[in-house]
Design an enzyme around this catalytic site. Structure first.
Site, PDB file in Angstrom:
ATOM      1  N   SER A 185       1.009  -1.407  -0.029  1.00 22.93           N
ATOM      2  CA  SER A 185       0.106  -0.097  -0.078  1.00 22.93           C
ATOM      3  C   SER A 185       0.556   1.682   0.086  1.00 22.93           C
ATOM      4  CB  SER A 185      -1.165  -0.072   0.987  1.00 22.93           C
ATOM      5  OG  SER A 185      -2.040   1.414   1.235  1.00 22.93           O
ATOM      6  N   ASP A 296     -10.222  -4.466  -4.819  1.00 17.52           N
ATOM      7  CA  ASP A 296      -8.999  -3.443  -4.622  1.00 17.52           C
ATOM      8  C   ASP A 296      -9.516  -2.135  -5.034  1.00 17.52           C
ATOM      9  OD1 ASP A 296      -7.534  -1.062  -3.424  1.00 17.52           O
ATOM     10  OD2 ASP A 296      -6.031  -2.499  -4.368  1.00 17.52           O
ATOM     11  N   HIS A 326      -7.988  -5.371  -0.847  1.00 16.96           N
ATOM     12  CA  HIS A 326      -6.762  -4.527  -1.231  1.00 16.96           C
ATOM     13  C   HIS A 326      -6.334  -5.189   1.080  1.00 16.96           C
ATOM     14  CE1 HIS A 326      -4.048  -1.269  -0.974  1.00 16.96           C
ATOM     15  NE2 HIS A 326      -4.169  -0.564   0.369  1.00 16.96           N
TER      16      HIS A 326
END
Length: 358
Positions: A185, A296, A326
């Site tokens: 991320s 995601d 995600h």
């Protein structure tokens, strides 16, 4: 939540003791700028996550004393014993955690559990590095800390003078000529910026000298990178508001982490923003693996990133995990899907090494 300017992302003035930003109680910002952080780990870091692995040893050290930045170091136990396996040095995976540049730590249980399994199944030394968080330290501080960690590693590999490695615990196992930068991320965004800075430095167009010798970065792994932009993508616009990682949350992360007054087209957020480096002219000196989840919210933005790099002739590979949200590998570090992901990373490492022999 208070109204926010769509143009600048700036909140209107508020009373000093009023909470103007709140991220699920883990992080609250008051009207006078005071930042309140919960000392508790979030619910998605349960005590049931493994804290050890039968085939991995780990230690923790401070790599930046001035800023109290820590690194957790993991190595497969086979390197600690005798025999031929112990004499083989292993590739190094530098890992940066996620959290929207505002949350997270290399000490969180989910990051720790993932790194234990990554070291064991990828057969690599994993260095999970912390960095300073926003809003106390806005971007590009996190990227600067990433550079600082690579320089620490360079000094370590050249001198072996750091306390944590004084006995050779790390340096005898780690091959610093085979380093790979990975990130989840926001950590994936850091990996992107480190690749760009290295490419700009190679052509003498960067502001930062990234001569890391004897360390050599052989590849970058971007796990569901946290990119942004003023224009919404389809997957962002269609993200359900009731999910934990929703559009409102990600917008709050950007408001808190970008320089004050900046929009999501700032170069720290948008690789293709108006003031971002022109990636077509950046020398991507090592291959890039980009991983995206089919569920995601940032799926479309990440796919666009990889496809545009590929169209520029950059060495990029895109892999999508259909039906996965995600950061699934942190929410379920022991799952079969996480094992598949780690296998993918391992194969990428070997493919990058094979390129050296061609």
């Amino acid at each position: 939540m208070p109204a926010v300017s769509g143009a600048t992302g700036v909140l209107p003035p508020a009373a000093a003791n009023v909470v103007v930003e709140d991220i699920y109680g883990f992080l609250r910002v008051l009207g006078d700028g005071t930042v309140l952080r919960s000392p508790e780990q979030p619910v998605f870091c349960p005590d049931t996550f493994p804290s050890s692995h039968p085939s991995v040893q780990w230690r923790e050290a401070v790599y930046d004393k001035a800023n109290n930045l820590r690194v957790r170091m993991y190595k497969p136990s086979s390197t600690a014993g005798g025999g031929e396996d112990a004499r083989k040095k292993l590739p190094v995976l530098v890992h940066f955690h996620g959290g929207g540049f505002c949350l997270g730590s290399c000490t969180w249980a989910n990051v720790h559990a993932f790194c234990l399994r990554l070291a064991a199944e990828a057969g690599a030394v994993v260095l999970s590095a912390g960095y300073r968080l926003a809003p106390e330290h806005r971007l590009p501080t996190a990227v600067d800390d990433g550079v600082g960690f690579l320089r620490w590693m360079s000094r370590l590999s050249a001198q072996s003078t750091m306390d944590a490695a004084a006995d050779g615990w790390l340096t005898k196992a780690a091959d610093f000529g085979r380093v790979f930068v990975t990130g989840d991320s926001a950590g994936g965004t850091i990996a992107h910026h480190l690749a760009v800075r290295a490419g700009l430095a190679a052509t003498k167009r960067g502001e930062v000298d990234l001569d890391l010798r004897p360390v050599t970065v052989r590849g970058y792994v971007l796990l569901m990178p946290f990119f942004g932009g003023v224009r919404r993508t389809r997957s962002e616009a269609e993200c359900p508001a009731e999910v934990l990682l929703n559009l409102d949350l990600f917008d709050r992360f950007w408001r808190l982490s970008l320089p004050a007054g900046a929009t999501r087209d700032h170069q720290a957020a948008n690789p293709f923003g108006p003031d971002s480096p022109e990636l077509g002219s950046v020398d991507f000196r090592a291959p890039v693996l980009v991983v995206v989840g089919g569920l995601d919210m940032m799926r479309d933005r990440t796919v666009d990133y990889a496809e545009r790099l590929a169209a520029m002739g950059k060495p990029v590979e895109l892999v999508e995990f259909a039906g996965k949200p995600h950061g699934f590998y942190l929410h379920e570090p022991g799952s079969e899907a996480t094992g598949v992901l780690i296998g993918l990373v391992s194969r990428f490492l070997h493919s990058c090494e094979a390129r050296l022999l061609d």
